[in-house]
Design a protein around this motif. Sequence first.
Motif, mmCIF file in Angstrom:
data_model
loop_
_atom_site.group_PDB
_atom_site.id
_atom_site.type_symbol
_atom_site.label_atom_id
_atom_site.label_comp_id
_atom_site.label_asym_id
_atom_site.label_seq_id
_atom_site.Cartn_x
_atom_site.Cartn_y
_atom_site.Cartn_z
ATOM 1 N N UNK A 1 -31.501 -32.972 -27.212
ATOM 2 C CA UNK A 1 -32.077 -32.463 -25.961
ATOM 3 C C UNK A 1 -33.480 -31.885 -26.177
ATOM 4 N N UNK B 1 -38.262 -30.109 -17.895
ATOM 5 C CA UNK B 1 -36.853 -30.335 -17.571
ATOM 6 C C UNK B 1 -36.089 -30.807 -18.805
ATOM 7 N N UNK B 2 -34.867 -30.292 -18.937
ATOM 8 C CA UNK B 2 -34.015 -30.693 -20.047
ATOM 9 C C UNK B 2 -33.597 -32.154 -19.888
ATOM 10 N N UNK B 3 -33.828 -32.952 -20.913
ATOM 11 C CA UNK B 3 -33.357 -34.339 -20.896
ATOM 12 C C UNK B 3 -32.836 -34.694 -22.287
ATOM 13 N N UNK C 1 -22.100 -28.023 -20.506
ATOM 14 C CA UNK C 1 -21.219 -29.190 -20.409
ATOM 15 C C UNK C 1 -21.715 -30.367 -21.251
ATOM 16 N N UNK C 2 -23.029 -30.526 -21.334
ATOM 17 C CA UNK C 2 -23.566 -31.687 -22.043
ATOM 18 C C UNK C 2 -23.996 -31.395 -23.471
ATOM 19 N N UNK D 1 -33.885 -37.530 -8.434
ATOM 20 C CA UNK D 1 -32.844 -37.224 -9.423
ATOM 21 C C UNK D 1 -31.786 -36.287 -8.832
ATOM 22 N N UNK E 1 -30.572 -33.541 -9.851
ATOM 23 C CA UNK E 1 -30.883 -32.106 -9.863
ATOM 24 C C UNK E 1 -31.653 -31.706 -8.611
ATOM 25 N N UNK E 2 -32.529 -32.579 -8.138
ATOM 26 C CA UNK E 2 -33.299 -32.249 -6.934
ATOM 27 C C UNK E 2 -32.407 -32.243 -5.693
ATOM 28 N N UNK F 1 -22.190 -35.576 -14.049
ATOM 29 C CA UNK F 1 -22.610 -35.522 -15.453
ATOM 30 C C UNK F 1 -22.819 -34.099 -15.948
ATOM 31 N N UNK F 2 -23.941 -33.871 -16.596
ATOM 32 C CA UNK F 2 -24.282 -32.540 -17.092
ATOM 33 C C UNK F 2 -25.739 -32.256 -16.704
ATOM 34 N N UNK F 3 -26.257 -31.041 -16.974
ATOM 35 C CA UNK F 3 -27.601 -30.711 -16.480
ATOM 36 C C UNK F 3 -28.678 -31.706 -16.907
ATOM 37 N N UNK F 4 -28.644 -32.172 -18.157
ATOM 38 C CA UNK F 4 -29.690 -33.089 -18.624
ATOM 39 C C UNK F 4 -29.560 -34.455 -17.947
ATOM 40 N N UNK F 5 -28.342 -34.893 -17.746
ATOM 41 C CA UNK F 5 -28.128 -36.157 -17.031
ATOM 42 C C UNK F 5 -28.638 -36.036 -15.596
ATOM 43 N N UNK G 1 -31.039 -34.348 -14.576
ATOM 44 C CA UNK G 1 -32.508 -34.343 -14.547
ATOM 45 C C UNK G 1 -33.110 -35.735 -14.673
ATOM 46 N N UNK G 2 -32.288 -36.735 -14.984
ATOM 47 C CA UNK G 2 -32.795 -38.105 -15.121
ATOM 48 C C UNK G 2 -32.140 -39.066 -14.132
#
Lengths: 161, 259
Positions: free
Chosen positions: A49, A55-57, A131-132, B72, B74-75, B93-97, B99-100
């Motif tokens: 990550x 933004x976290x990706x 969670x991720x 995305x 998140x928005x 999903x999760x926060x990073x997912x 965001x994409x």
Amino acid sequence: MTNVTMTINGKAVSGEVEGNTLLSSFLRDDQRLTGTHIGCDTSQCGACLVHVNGRAVKSCTMFAAEADGAEVATIEGQANADGSLNVIQQAFQDHHGLQCGFCTPGMVMTTAALLKDNPKPTEAEVRAYLEGNICRCTGYHNIVKAIMAASGQDVSAIAAE
Amino acid sequence: MYAFDIERPETIAEAVAALGGEAQALGGGQTLIPTLKARLASPDKLVSLSSISEMQGIRLEGRDLWIGGATVHADVANDGTYAALSDLAAHIGDPAVRNRGTIGGSIANNDPAACYPAAALGSGATIVTNTREIAADDFFQGMFDTALNEEEIITAVKFPIPEVANYQKFVQPASRFALVGVFVAKYADGVRVAVTGASNEGVHRWSAAEDALSSNFSAGALDGLSVPSGNMIADLHGSPDYRAHLVKVMTGRAVAQAS
């Protein structure tokens, strides 16, 4: 091959990438920033990550070409200017929020993203946000505790179960 | 992954021009990139949709909430105009997912366990592409199958905002996708109930529940109904009977929590 230019931890960099070069590969193999870890390579574990434009990706699930022109932040840019651990990193050390350390770069970057949007998260919010991010050592309790501490909250009541 | 090129067009017209042949549109890539890694797809070119500003954003258009196809999760989660939809997006999903991953990508893929198809079908949304507008009822045509043609891009999705709505997801513990998810939305002209995760047909409406709830919007209205299990998915996570049972339970919960 395509030329990409991006800012990584405040420094402008450029490099040649294939269409299928992942951001994680560009960071590690091209830029030699090996603090970003590849755990599962299937966007499950969160060890890779990073932040892209704040933004976290998961850098294993984004192509380097898609980060052209972006601002990228990795674990290498997290320490304080004098090299000492930042608040989040120090909290992970203080509260034993890591054992083998493999997931830790992702955990720290996830924490930074969480606290930017939510400076005083509840324990439940911390757990939901993780969670991720998968850790196979700690059982998460001390990671949660470290994150709560990094947010400046009292963690004496959070048991290390 | 096999080798391919990536293009990053900045307009819908450029994106459409770049498609064709063995090219493939790339949304947020949260499904497509793992698919490419597994060599389950072999495009010779990816056309990234993430730099197209006219496919970004969320706004009210009359009574509809317009969401750009490249927006995305998140928005959408942070928007809140259509609370049930934002809540659904906040649990993908999760926060990073989040965001994409994009709404257009999710709806175009039509994974049988994805959340967004249930929201689109349950809201009677309109899928807007570069060539036409497609009603959700006509768009989803079975597992991973949609009305989209080759070289057609989802540029936006328009959701009529209901009086009340709710989405209930029974999470499959390994994938965190919906083992069964039910989206319930109450409009002035009736109630819509869309089910994801459960059926071999993919996302679908439960018309018997819609009829019952349209005359009496309460969980009790479902009491006499049963869900046929004949076409439900059977796997190690749940039998067809179990999924059929969950459809009714989750529908009841969605009605009880609709707001």
